[in-house]
Design a protein around this motif. Structure first.
Motif, PDB file in Angstrom:
ATOM      1  N   ILE A 126       0.846  -1.206   0.000  1.00 30.36           N
ATOM      2  CA  ILE A 126       0.000   0.000   0.000  1.00 30.36           C
ATOM      3  C   ILE A 126       0.878   1.251   0.000  1.00 30.36           C
ATOM      4  O   ILE A 126       0.683   2.172  -0.799  1.00 30.36           O
ATOM      5  CB  ILE A 126      -0.949   0.004   1.231  1.00 30.36           C
ATOM      6  CG1 ILE A 126      -1.936  -1.154   1.138  1.00 30.36           C
ATOM      7  CG2 ILE A 126      -1.679   1.333   1.349  1.00 30.36           C
ATOM      8  CD1 ILE A 126      -2.757  -1.393   2.411  1.00 30.36           C
ATOM      9  N   TYR A 127       1.883   1.282   0.874  1.00 35.63           N
ATOM     10  CA  TYR A 127       2.759   2.464   0.933  1.00 35.63           C
ATOM     11  C   TYR A 127       3.510   2.647  -0.388  1.00 35.63           C
ATOM     12  O   TYR A 127       3.665   3.760  -0.877  1.00 35.63           O
ATOM     13  CB  TYR A 127       3.789   2.329   2.060  1.00 35.63           C
ATOM     14  CG  TYR A 127       3.230   2.442   3.460  1.00 35.63           C
ATOM     15  CD1 TYR A 127       2.222   3.356   3.766  1.00 35.63           C
ATOM     16  CD2 TYR A 127       3.732   1.660   4.504  1.00 35.63           C
ATOM     17  CE1 TYR A 127       1.729   3.479   5.057  1.00 35.63           C
ATOM     18  CE2 TYR A 127       3.245   1.782   5.798  1.00 35.63           C
ATOM     19  CZ  TYR A 127       2.237   2.679   6.069  1.00 35.63           C
ATOM     20  OH  TYR A 127       1.761   2.801   7.342  1.00 35.63           O
ATOM     21  N   LEU A 161       0.307   5.576  -7.600  1.00 40.40           N
ATOM     22  CA  LEU A 161      -0.567   4.587  -8.242  1.00 40.40           C
ATOM     23  C   LEU A 161      -1.865   4.400  -7.459  1.00 40.40           C
ATOM     24  O   LEU A 161      -2.813   3.785  -7.956  1.00 40.40           O
ATOM     25  CB  LEU A 161       0.150   3.231  -8.346  1.00 40.40           C
ATOM     26  CG  LEU A 161       1.480   3.264  -9.091  1.00 40.40           C
ATOM     27  CD1 LEU A 161       2.224   1.943  -8.942  1.00 40.40           C
ATOM     28  CD2 LEU A 161       1.233   3.570 -10.569  1.00 40.40           C
ATOM     29  N   LEU A 162      -1.887   4.894  -6.239  1.00 37.64           N
ATOM     30  CA  LEU A 162      -3.057   4.733  -5.382  1.00 37.64           C
ATOM     31  C   LEU A 162      -3.537   6.120  -4.994  1.00 37.64           C
ATOM     32  O   LEU A 162      -2.839   6.847  -4.294  1.00 37.64           O
ATOM     33  CB  LEU A 162      -2.614   3.962  -4.132  1.00 37.64           C
ATOM     34  CG  LEU A 162      -3.664   3.486  -3.170  1.00 37.64           C
ATOM     35  CD1 LEU A 162      -4.579   2.498  -3.862  1.00 37.64           C
ATOM     36  CD2 LEU A 162      -2.969   2.795  -1.990  1.00 37.64           C
ATOM     37  N   LEU A 202      -9.405   0.213  -4.062  1.00 40.15           N
ATOM     38  CA  LEU A 202      -8.899  -0.999  -4.690  1.00 40.15           C
ATOM     39  C   LEU A 202      -7.373  -0.932  -4.762  1.00 40.15           C
ATOM     40  O   LEU A 202      -6.825  -0.073  -5.449  1.00 40.15           O
ATOM     41  CB  LEU A 202      -9.499  -1.142  -6.090  1.00 40.15           C
ATOM     42  CG  LEU A 202      -9.349  -2.557  -6.621  1.00 40.15           C
ATOM     43  CD1 LEU A 202     -10.288  -3.506  -5.848  1.00 40.15           C
ATOM     44  CD2 LEU A 202      -9.665  -2.586  -8.099  1.00 40.15           C
ATOM     45  N   VAL A 203      -6.733  -1.790  -4.028  1.00 40.91           N
ATOM     46  CA  VAL A 203      -5.266  -1.801  -4.040  1.00 40.91           C
ATOM     47  C   VAL A 203      -4.807  -3.020  -4.829  1.00 40.91           C
ATOM     48  O   VAL A 203      -4.994  -4.159  -4.384  1.00 40.91           O
ATOM     49  CB  VAL A 203      -4.693  -1.873  -2.606  1.00 40.91           C
ATOM     50  CG1 VAL A 203      -3.166  -1.714  -2.643  1.00 40.91           C
ATOM     51  CG2 VAL A 203      -5.320  -0.843  -1.694  1.00 40.91           C
ATOM     52  N   ILE A 261      -8.100  -8.852  -0.737  1.00 41.11           N
ATOM     53  CA  ILE A 261      -9.435  -8.394  -0.332  1.00 41.11           C
ATOM     54  C   ILE A 261      -9.555  -6.888  -0.566  1.00 41.11           C
ATOM     55  O   ILE A 261      -8.555  -6.164  -0.485  1.00 41.11           O
ATOM     56  CB  ILE A 261      -9.727  -8.696   1.175  1.00 41.11           C
ATOM     57  CG1 ILE A 261      -8.526  -8.318   2.049  1.00 41.11           C
ATOM     58  CG2 ILE A 261     -10.127 -10.136   1.403  1.00 41.11           C
ATOM     59  CD1 ILE A 261      -8.772  -8.448   3.544  1.00 41.11           C
ATOM     60  N   PRO A 262     -10.783  -6.423  -0.852  1.00 40.79           N
ATOM     61  CA  PRO A 262     -10.940  -4.972  -0.993  1.00 40.79           C
ATOM     62  C   PRO A 262     -10.864  -4.295   0.376  1.00 40.79           C
ATOM     63  O   PRO A 262     -11.267  -4.886   1.379  1.00 40.79           O
ATOM     64  CB  PRO A 262     -12.349  -4.826  -1.585  1.00 40.79           C
ATOM     65  CG  PRO A 262     -13.058  -6.084  -1.254  1.00 40.79           C
ATOM     66  CD  PRO A 262     -12.031  -7.169  -1.054  1.00 40.79           C
ATOM     67  N   LEU A 263     -10.352  -3.089   0.394  1.00 43.06           N
ATOM     68  CA  LEU A 263     -10.267  -2.339   1.651  1.00 43.06           C
ATOM     69  C   LEU A 263     -11.203  -1.142   1.580  1.00 43.06           C
ATOM     70  O   LEU A 263     -11.459  -0.621   0.505  1.00 43.06           O
ATOM     71  CB  LEU A 263      -8.843  -1.812   1.875  1.00 43.06           C
ATOM     72  CG  LEU A 263      -7.690  -2.804   1.905  1.00 43.06           C
ATOM     73  CD1 LEU A 263      -6.395  -2.074   2.262  1.00 43.06           C
ATOM     74  CD2 LEU A 263      -7.940  -3.915   2.906  1.00 43.06           C
TER      75      LEU A 263
END
Ligand code: UDX
Length: 469
Positions: free
Chosen positions: A148-149, A156-157, A171-172, A177-179
């Motif tokens: 994520i970081y 990109l996020l 959506l990562v 799983i979705p967060l």
């Protein structure tokens, strides 16, 4: 138990970020290397040398460098910004001097040939390069959080204000799983809080592509999808965890019953005597790790939820937090026969005690891995940093716990009733039985990963083979 390999190969220096949650996994990683015959040296701060007496053993040396705050460590600094800055400038100069000292004599049997540094200290790779040494980054947090970081830092996020306000799905790529926004690490899910910490976690990636090794304190089966995903970008990434003393896992290192460097003094005999007098699976163990600071209202809801629950409880309230627990509540706990409050516990011993049926935790990554590896289901009350994401995985991916609902306001209050419901669900409900079965499964898989020939063990062998000099 096998005999330690005495042939010496290479010399690894390891530098953890100087806090309990980082020292424990780094030191345990060193013990595993030492067990495989590598000469190892833990490098920590002069302040820490004044506050504790480490018990390392097993071919592990220890050296101290200054972080610029020799009398009080982080507490002596004005802010996290100034601490990190001095840690980098003073720390890299002192590390340079230390390597010169250790490698100065031509008679030196095992010159330092590798530096493994906490991913929070990417400047250590520059020091390694000055001397032509191998450099490896060690991530103390899970692969999902690092992913994520990394994606956030690369742009990109995208997490905009409305995503956070509405707690939308995020959506990562690479995650199984979705967060929701509230499941993200707090530095992203609550923008504007702790900017210096956000910079710290994003900086882990500034020179990561140049590192020879990337070690993650996790294991393949636990995070297979995201490990595969990240390995495409970082082929030098290896999972080497869980980094837990071997007495609790595969029992391969003689005398390895403890992490070995505690900044707090555990009330060991009080805890264990108390647990010994309780029936199997009847106790809730409660701890929020070494850093999280609960406010007064959170303490009160926690105390009332525990007092009102149907279970016995062993609760760690650090000395610095004690004044937030009213004397009225403390007296109520002490005069009843249900609860014990201590300042610090021998957590691994506690979690592996048969009386413990559930762990109310802030979901720090070490606590999470310890509970997973010892088969204890969790009630998650995450506070900050990686903890919300860990809590999400505990509940929805590994299915070994539940997350207590916390109000959206900045005080982060949960109700005593919600806590009680969560504890009962694990201790008494059918879902609790399912979570216990899942916990046993993860315990098995964790043991296999570090056991002889397991994935984490094989990666260590691969690394050690490259160190032969
Ligand atoms: C911090 C972060 O909060 C965490 O989220 C991150 O992943 C690592 O750094 P901390 O908050 O201290 O660490 O939590 P945690 O990761 O759980 O580490 C605490 C360590 O202290 C664990 O190894 C635990 O076994 C030990 N501990 C805790 C004790 O030995 N006794 C106690 O009473 C409480």
């Amino acid at each position: 138990m096998e005999k330690m390999i005495m042939e010496k190969r290479g010399h690894v220096l390891m530098i953890p970020f100087p806090s309990q949650g980082h020292i424990n996994p780094c030191l345990q990683f060193l013990k595993r290397l030492a067990f495989k015959g590598v000469k190892t040296t833990l490098v920590t701060t002069k302040f820490i040398s004044k506050s504790t007496k480490p018990v390392l053993g097993h071919n592990i040396g220890i050296e101290f460098i200054s972080d610029g705050y020799d009398n009080g460590g982080f507490a002596e600094s004005e802010s996290i910004e100034s601490y990190l800055q001095r840690l980098q400038t003073v720390g890299s100069a002192e590390l340079t001097q230390l390597i010169k000292k250790l490698n100065s004599s031509s008679e030196v049997q095992n010159p330092v040939n590798c530096i493994i540094y906490d991913a929070f200290l990417p400047w250590a790779l520059d020091v390694a390069r000055q001397f032509g040494l191998v450099g490896g980054s060690f991530f103390t947090q899970p692969c999902a959080v690092n992913n994520i970081y990394y994606q956030f830092g690369k742009g990109l996020l995208k997490i905009d204000d409305s995503t956070v306000v509405n707690n939308n799905n995020v959506l990562v790529p690479g995650l199984p799983i979705p967060l929701r926004a509230s499941d993200l690490p707090s530095f992203l899910g609550v923008p504007g809080t702790y900017p210096a910490y956000l910079e710290l976690v994003l900086n882990q990636f500034v020179n990561l592509e140049e590192a020879d090794w990337i070690f993650i304190n996790s294991f393949n089966m636990l995070e297979i999808q995201v490990v595969d995903w990240m390995t495409k970008t970082f082929p030098q990434l290896r999972t080497i965890g869980p980094t837990i003393p071997s007495a609790y896992l595969d029992n391969r290192i003689e005398g390895d019953n403890d992490y070995g460097l505690s900044l707090f003094k555990p009330d060991s005999s009080i805890c264990m005597n108390w647990l010994n007098s309780r029936a199997n699976g009847t106790v809730v163990y409660v701890s929020f790790g070494s850093m999280a600071e609960l406010n007064k209202e959170q303490m009160e809801e926690l105390a009332m939820g525990l007092i009102g629950s149907n279970a016995y409880f062993l609760w760690v309230v650090r000395g610095s937090e004690e004044q937030k627990l009213s004397s009225k509540l403390l007296t109520e706990i002490e005069s009843g026969n249900k609860g014990l409050v201590v300042k610090w516990s021998p957590q691994l011993e506690v979690l592996s005690h048969v009386a413990v049926g559930c762990f109310v935790t802030h979901c720090g990554w070490n606590s999470t891995l310890e509970a997973l590896s010892l088969g204890v289901p969790m009630v998650g009350i995450p506070q900050w940093t990686d903890q919300p994401t860990n809590a999400k995985f505990i509940a929805d991916e590994w299915r070994v716990g539940v997350r207590v609902k916390v109000n959206d306001d900045e005080k982060g209050i949960w109700t005593r009733k919600d806590l009680d419901v969560a504890i009962r669900e694990i201790m008494e409900g059918d879902r609790g039985k399912e979570m216990k079965r899942n916990s046993s499964k993860w315990r098995e898989l964790a043991q296999q990963a570090v056991g002889l020939g397991g994935s984490s063990d094989q990666y260590l062998d691969e690394f050690v083979a490259t160190l032969i000099c």
